[in-house]
Enzyme design. Sequence first.
Site, mmCIF file in Angstrom:
data_model
loop_
_atom_site.group_PDB
_atom_site.id
_atom_site.type_symbol
_atom_site.label_atom_id
_atom_site.label_comp_id
_atom_site.label_asym_id
_atom_site.label_seq_id
_atom_site.Cartn_x
_atom_site.Cartn_y
_atom_site.Cartn_z
ATOM 1 N N ASP A 81 0.831 -1.196 0.000
ATOM 2 C CA ASP A 81 0.000 0.000 0.000
ATOM 3 C C ASP A 81 0.872 1.255 0.000
ATOM 4 O OD1 ASP A 81 -2.323 1.545 0.204
ATOM 5 O OD2 ASP A 81 -2.331 1.475 2.390
ATOM 6 N N HIS A 82 0.563 2.182 -0.878
ATOM 7 C CA HIS A 82 1.294 3.454 -0.957
ATOM 8 C C HIS A 82 2.806 3.243 -1.035
ATOM 9 C CE1 HIS A 82 -2.107 6.194 -0.468
ATOM 10 N NE2 HIS A 82 -2.602 5.281 0.345
ATOM 11 N N ASP A 103 2.431 4.886 -5.573
ATOM 12 C CA ASP A 103 1.812 6.162 -5.248
ATOM 13 C C ASP A 103 2.742 7.314 -5.614
ATOM 14 O OD1 ASP A 103 0.493 8.343 -4.290
ATOM 15 O OD2 ASP A 103 0.353 7.658 -2.218
ATOM 16 N N GLU A 133 -2.258 5.823 -8.187
ATOM 17 C CA GLU A 133 -3.090 6.928 -7.726
ATOM 18 C C GLU A 133 -2.865 8.157 -8.596
ATOM 19 O OE1 GLU A 133 -4.018 9.460 -3.615
ATOM 20 O OE2 GLU A 133 -2.949 7.557 -3.521
ATOM 21 N N GLY A 178 -6.906 10.234 7.492
ATOM 22 C CA GLY A 178 -6.811 10.949 8.756
ATOM 23 C C GLY A 178 -7.981 11.893 8.957
ATOM 24 N N HIS A 205 -9.528 5.378 -1.219
ATOM 25 C CA HIS A 205 -8.620 5.476 -0.079
ATOM 26 C C HIS A 205 -9.182 6.467 0.920
ATOM 27 C CE1 HIS A 205 -4.947 3.237 -1.265
ATOM 28 N NE2 HIS A 205 -5.473 3.371 -2.457
ATOM 29 N N GLY A 207 -11.161 7.989 4.463
ATOM 30 C CA GLY A 207 -12.516 7.967 4.999
ATOM 31 C C GLY A 207 -13.460 8.759 4.122
#
Length: 229
Positions: A81-82, A103, A133, A178, A205, A207
């Site tokens: 991830d990333h 990323d 991304e 975040g 990705h 929230g």
Amino acid sequence: MLVNLKEILAIAEERKCAVGAFNTPNLECLLAVIDAAQKLGTPVIISHAELHESISPLEKIGPVMVQAAEKASVPVCVQLDHGETLEYIERSLEIGFTGIMYDGSLLPYEDNLVNTKKAVAMARKFNAGVEAELGAMPSREGGEAASGPVYTDPAQAVEFCRETGIDALAPSFGTAHGIYKVKPMLDLERVRVIAEKTGLPLVMHGGSTTPICPMQEAGRSGIFSQRKM
């Protein structure tokens, strides 16, 4: 059952659903995710983010993740991830990761394009899938999107996907990693347009401030990825 990113995305497309992707930086997280997936009989992605290297070195947690995926009774993709450096991506592939995310979202577009092409070429040698991304989310550490999102341009997304040959795209449409620093404005119409024009599975990705999955709300299957756990 260890599968690659393309295979797990095909399952998502067939079921018209999203597949959860969870960072598992320690054994407790790893076992919890695998156990839950097996109880529910659902495919899952277990991830390791490059930024976790200082607390959970890739060479230590990576082989454990791969072994857990191999022994699972449900399809499991082991994803980087990333990944922000090609060297780190290569290390994950050598360990046995079956999916990688390059990323380069904070780089100039041309640099992101060039490096993503290199990541794709590298992953193909290991039969691994590739996510990339485009655009940038708020709360990226020290990044240009610290105060607000840089929304993905649909026309640029089409070019980017065509030129790189990626398997999944993470567009920026208003979510954040975040705590939100500005009021979120989720552009689901942008998701619909990008999905239609690229024809690729899309990745969310961060929230969304909503109990529903924006990808599904926009009529798309794909990956729901929550990096901060």
